[in-house]
Design a protein around this motif. Structure first.
Motif, PDB file in Angstrom:
ATOM      1  N   GLN A 275       0.751  -1.334   0.245  1.00 16.92           N
ATOM      2  CA  GLN A 275      -0.020  -0.382  -0.058  1.00 16.92           C
ATOM      3  C   GLN A 275       0.804   1.406   0.243  1.00 16.92           C
ATOM      4  O   GLN A 275       0.642   2.277  -0.770  1.00 16.92           O
ATOM      5  N   VAL A 276       2.162   1.580   0.191  1.00 11.02           N
ATOM      6  CA  VAL A 276       2.679   2.730  -0.184  1.00 11.02           C
ATOM      7  C   VAL A 276       3.309   3.114  -0.911  1.00 11.02           C
ATOM      8  O   VAL A 276       2.896   3.595  -0.810  1.00 11.02           O
TER       9      VAL A 276
ATOM     10  N   LYS B  41      -0.263   4.192  -2.240  1.00  8.88           N
ATOM     11  CA  LYS B  41      -0.214   5.296  -2.152  1.00  8.88           C
ATOM     12  C   LYS B  41       0.268   6.189  -2.519  1.00  8.88           C
ATOM     13  O   LYS B  41      -0.078   7.619  -2.742  1.00  8.88           O
ATOM     14  N   SER B  42       1.915   6.333  -2.693  1.00 12.56           N
ATOM     15  CA  SER B  42       2.396   7.799  -3.001  1.00 12.56           C
ATOM     16  C   SER B  42       2.001   7.591  -4.576  1.00 12.56           C
ATOM     17  O   SER B  42       2.027   9.185  -4.712  1.00 12.56           O
TER      18      SER B  42
END
Lengths: 195, 379, 228, 294
Positions: free
Chosen positions: D71-72, D75-76
């Motif tokens: 997700q990181v 999400k970026s």
């Protein structure tokens, strides 16, 4: 290649693009050259000289069309109509590169797929030609405006005939109406009231 | 760094305030007023000492806190709040933590030694001698000694952050905007309550627990310096007042000495507090004006002294004590004892600075030059 | 579940963000703390008690404000969704909250603990008080850990306030309970510090429980299914 | 062409609501509009894509990253704004801009300033003083200015005044220039979606009713008015979604229109009066009422 007038023209094009509203502005800020390529069919005119030749021949196109969401005509049809009108009016001469699909979509705030469809219809109607990888251009037929007018006339003519049929007018009645129209001359061309 | 170059007078004023502290502490031993309270109080005394040192006492540390506030604002402007805290922790917090125990241990060692061996002990030494003969001598409460000002500076930096977080708008602009005459009148009023709550002359707030009066007295001076930063022209507005302020201060000091003689040393009366407040504010302003006029320059000697002043001030008191304990049993007059103790203390301090500090890790700890000016030297 | 490595730069930014949002209240608490210290320093009976009371109030305020600001308000004001839409994992978020809160709590907590011990050792107060003080401070730490965990794990504001108040109030029964234990009570007034095995056991239990509670919260948090 | 997101077999249960068996994907460079009534599951769907809610079952892939494991990374490159998302009240918009800029390297300060001007927002104002419309615009500005690859917008134009709505749509249209950027936005204002979206997805009661490209969608539906006594039997005419009759006038809503259909109707004795295209709202309402797939 560039004579003095063309240079002025190119300069004017830049200026127009530069102050032509914030939409173009943000595009230009990112990459001025990229902006030029967008308007002139990307990929084809990869050298600056070629870009200049395009601008020597064709004026910058403002990609914004005036579309209305409250109009019952479907959006793609509105695009088709407006581009056709522009071509008929000679705003966009034959060979003029059209705005890219995304450019036109963004400027006119319609979806990409709508513009795609409109371009496809225009292509089928022969108003524009799309060369793979180069973009779309106003069709290079010398009497394009005439053929478009012809098509429009046919459309109206068919509609008139259909209407006449429903009214029960015979061919002779129509002929009579035409003769009356002729007799009154061009003085009152928009009499238009049907009996 | 042209802007820091202009502030030589602030550097020099700070050095002067620090070095004057050495003289002040040396003179305390020969003050009749402080005879019952000071460990090195000597048999030889002179009222002339009282006449001078309590005058100096009223504006020496206020002037120092003005300079400190001035440089704090400058540092804050340049490096932000985090930068200010980091720098001050390194330059003020760390030296305090390192030197405070060492200096106090040295002083209590030499004092205990003196209590045992000096033949003409002061009242304080006598008391200590009596205590040490008890079975369970009470330990002195922990304190910061003469380094209390470093401890308070740390509080002032924290309070600077508190004020910036909590105080809305720009009250500083309002205060700067006041006419200088009003500033010179209102500022002392602000200090009077704090001074009225302590004895006169005010003591050093050496306790580990901070004192309200110290915040109330030194805090406004720190704020004054803070507000001066970037608005140094404010000092020039006091220039015309300076001679009159000096005269008025001298006159008030006469009244102060007169009142002091009848003073019961628990808390100062309101008139005494007001007089003290006026003198400290006005003389601080006179010093600032004079400093800007006369001391706004730098040469090798001035820079050396200003570099050395921090170290000299930190270590001077134990050295002074050792020397003055020796002098207690000599049969000299107060003038000779005072001169010798001052000269010898300076000599030892400066020598130790030159040999042990200036080019060593200790020097780097204290900042070879004092903090902000240090960056000017680096440029 | 989280295969991505910890996103330290963003964790740092989140801590800094909480700090900035908390700054005003913290500044007020610090100011209150300095006033409290001054009151204690006035060395009269009433001011000493008032000062110590104010100091404890400020410590509790700091911890409660810190928890409320960084967790409860974020959820109530729907800024949690904004924060969780940033490139962070639930674990990153948990760590940022843990670090931020522990710093704002532990700094004044440890300062007060050290101050208390110093005061006991350097004043005529009997040194045996140190053990009792340590036990009380241990309770405050545990109460704080519980409040923090409840704030992170339970979404109901009522329960959160209950946890904060109840855990801190339990300090009274604790002091009474400790008074009932001879091994601790008998040494309170002595001048030597004696760590009875019971006292050591309680201290250890407090410390271990605090850590366990916080770790368990992290575990629960990372298994949550929604973050908004 | 890579996908902006792909959901497969996604289920998410709440106490009173469940999102069931969602299979949906969107190619990069597209704009997809989510249409549904309140509580249909639009927001939940967006939250799952944005990493704010975990699906109970199924796989979620956003910009080529598995959610929630990556997700990181996802999400970026993701812009995310839901209707109930708020900013920090006590801070200024400038503070928020600096905060977002410090997290996303793609932040474009020039574009941000441009958006501020266009949205008529004041950077130095605290969020507490913002009206609903300003808050929405601020949130969108913070998302637009970092040029995310995929924008997930929940009701971006709801509650905005007409001028603000127009500005937001204009900013959204900027995104179209870049063929690597995609938008998924929900709205119950079908006009916005009809205008901007390439693909349209109907959500109702936690299920997908339809998801198709807009042009063929609009092409297939017709409102046919005929004259006569013939009323079609729905079972025999699966192309017809709704029938209404008043005297000799029959209104048909047709979900799979073709010339052949008209001919077949005429053979049943229906006299066709008109066969007009329908707008999206009409199509949506008819679909929901018909209770079936579009």
């Amino acid at each position: 290649m560039l004579d003095e007038r063309s240079r002025l023209c190119v300069h004017a094009v830049f200026t127009v693009a530069g102050c032509g509203g914030r939409r173009h502005g943000s595009c230009l800020r990112r990459n001025a050259d990229g902006c030029l390529f967008l308007h002139s069919g990307r990929g084809l005119y990869s050298t600056k000289g070629a870009v200049h030749t395009v601008y020597m021949k064709y004026a910058q196109i403002d990609p914004e069309l005036f579309l209305s969401t409250s109009d019952s005509t479907p959006m793609y049809q509105q695009i088709v109509n407006q581009i056709t009108t522009k071509v008929m009016a000679g705003d966009w001469p034959a060979g003029q590169p059209l705005p890219s699909i995304r450019e036109l979509a963004s400027a006119s705030r319609v979806s990409v797929i709508t513009v795609k469809r409109a371009y496809a219809e225009l292509g089928q109607a022969g108003v524009i030609v799309t060369r793979h990888g180069m973009g779309s251009f106003v069709a290079d037929s010398p009497n394009l405006s005439d053929s478009l007018l012809q098509a429009e006339f046919t459309q109206h003519f068919d509609a008139m005939l259909a209407c006449a049929r429903r009214l029960g007018l015979s061919v002779d009645d129509i002929r009579q109406l035409l003769d009356d129209e002729q007799a009154h001359g061009a003085a009152e061309p928009t009499r238009g009231s049907t009996p | 760094m042209h802007d820091t170059v202009r502030f030589h007078y602030m550097d020099n004023l700070r050095a002067l305030a620090m070095l004057a502290g050495v003289v002040f502490h040396a003179a305390l031993a020969y003050s009749p007023l402080l005879h019952p309270y000071f460990p090195t109080a000597d048999r030889a005394q002179s009222p002339a000492i009282d006449l001078v040192i309590w005058w100096l006492h009223l504006f020496r540390m206020p002037l120092f806190f003005v300079v400190a506030g001035f440089f704090a604002a400058m540092l804050l402007n340049k490096r932000g709040m985090a930068g200010l805290f980091l720098n001050r922790l390194r330059r003020i917090g760390l030296p305090l933590v390192i030197f405070c125990p060492l200096v106090i241990a040295a002083m209590s060692y030499s004092t205990l030694h003196a209590a045992a061996y000096v033949r003409n002990p002061s009242p304080v030494l006598l008391m200590i001698r009596q205590f040490s003969q008890m079975a369970n001598p009470p330990a002195p409460p922990p304190g910061t000694g003469h380094l209390w000002f470093l401890y308070y500076l740390l509080f002032f930096y924290v309070l600077t952050w508190v004020a910036r977080s909590l105080v809305p708008g720009k009250p500083g602009n309002f205060m700067r905007g006041l006419k200088p005459g009003w500033q010179l009148l209102l500022f002392p009023m602000l200090l009077a309550p704090a001074l009225a709550s302590v004895s006169a002359p005010h003591p050093a707030p050496e306790s580990l627990f901070p004192q309200f009066w110290a915040f109330g007295f030194y805090g406004p001076f720190f704020v004054f310096g803070y507000l001066l930063s970037g608005h140094e022209a404010l000092i020039d507005r006091f220039r015309g007042f300076a001679p009159w302020l000096l005269l008025a201060s001298v006159a008030l000091y006469g009244a102060f000495l007169y009142l002091l003689r009848r003073h019961v040393p628990t808390a100062a009366s309101v008139p005494i507090a007001l007089i003290e407040a006026c003198i400290s504010v006005w003389m601080t302003c006179v010093c600032l004006v004079a400093g800007r006029l006369l001391l706004n320059r730098s040469n090798r000697l001035l820079r050396y002294l200003s570099d050395a002043s921090y170290w000299v001030y930190i270590v001077h008191l134990p050295i002074l004590f050792v020397i003055q304990y020796r002098l207690m049993d000599m049969a000299w007059g107060w003038g000779a004892k005072f001169t010798v103790s001052v000269v010898a203390t300076f000599a030892v301090c400066l020598l130790s600075y030159h040999l042990l500090v200036r080019k060593t890790v200790v020097g780097r700890l204290l900042g070879t030059r004092m903090p902000v000016a240090g960056s000017a030297a680096g440029a | 579940m989280n295969r991505s490595p910890l996103n330290w730069p963003v964790i740092r930014l989140l801590v800094a963000k909480d700090w900035q949002l908390f700054q005003q209240q913290l500044a007020a608490c610090v100011f209150g703390g300095i006033v409290a210290l001054c009151l204690i320093g006035m060395a009269t009976g009433w001011s000493f008690y008032l000062g110590s009371l104010l100091l404890i109030v400020m410590l509790v305020c700091t911890s409660c404000f810190s928890i409320s600001n960084s967790l409860l308000v974020e959820r109530k004001e729907h800024t949690l969704a904004f924060v969780m839409s940033l490139p962070v994992t639930p674990l990153d978020y948990y760590l940022s909250k843990l670090i931020g809160n522990l710093v704002t709590f532990l700094v004044p907590f440890l300062a007060m603990l050290a101050g208390t011990v110093l005061v006991i050792l350097y004043t005529p107060l009997p040194d045996g008080l140190v053990v009792l003080s340590l036990l009380i401070f241990g309770h405050v730490l545990l109460a704080y850990a519980v409040s923090l965990s409840v704030a992170m794990a339970v979404e109901s504001e009522g329960w959160n306030i209950f946890a904060m108040i109840a855990s801190m109030l339990l300090i009274n029964p604790l002091i009474m309970l400790l008074g009932q234990i001879p091994a601790i009570n008998d040494h309170v007034k002595a001048d030597t510090i004696y760590f009875a095995p019971v006292a050591v056991a309680i201290l250890l239990a407090q410390a271990t429980l605090s850590v366990v509670v916080l770790a368990a919260t992290g575990w629960v948090h990372c298994r949550k299914k929604s973050f908004y | 062409m890579s996908t902006a997101f792909a959901l497969s077999g996604v289920t998410k249960r709440y106490e009173n609501f469940a999102l069931r068996d969602i299979d949906l994907s969107m190619p990069e460079g597209q704009v997809m509009g989510l249409v549904g009534v309140n509580g249909a599951g639009k927001t939940t769907l967006l939250r799952i894509l944005g990493g704010l809610a975990l699906a109970d079952t199924g796989t979620v892939e956003v910009l080529g990253h598995d959610m929630p494991a990556q997700q990181v990374a996802a999400k970026s490159d993701l812009g995310f704004a839901t209707e109930d998302m708020r900013l920090f009240k006590t801070r200024t918009l400038r503070w928020h801009m600096d905060f977002v800029r410090s997290i996303y390297p793609g932040w474009d300060e020039v574009y941000a300033a441009d958006l501020l001007r266009r949205f008529d927002l004041r950077a130095e104002q605290r969020l507490a003083g913002f009206s609903h419309g300003q808050r929405v615009k601020a949130l969108l500005m913070l998302n637009f200015a970092r040029r995310p690859k995929l924008l997930l917008l929940d009701e971006p134009t709801t509650g905005l005044d007409p001028v603000a709505r127009d500005e937001v749509l204009e900013a959204l249209a900027d995104v179209l220039r870049d063929e690597a950027r995609s938008v998924l936005f929900s709205s119950h204002n079908t006009k916005d979606i009809e205008q901007m979206a390439d693909t349209i997805t109907f959500v109702h009661n936690g299920t997908l009713l339809a998801s198709r490209d807009k042009e063929s969608f609009l092409d297939d539906w017709r409102r046919v008015i005929c004259h006569g006594s013939w009323v079609p039997d729905k079972a025999a005419w699966p192309e017809i979604a709704a029938v209404r009759q008043n005297g000799s006038i029959v209104e048909l809503k047709v979900r799979q229109f073709s010339a052949g259909l008209l001919e077949r109707m005429q053979t049943q004795g229906a006299e066709i009066r008109s066969a007009d295209p329908m707008n999206l709202e009409d199509i949506f309402v008819t679909t929901v009422r018909a209770g079936g797939a579009a």
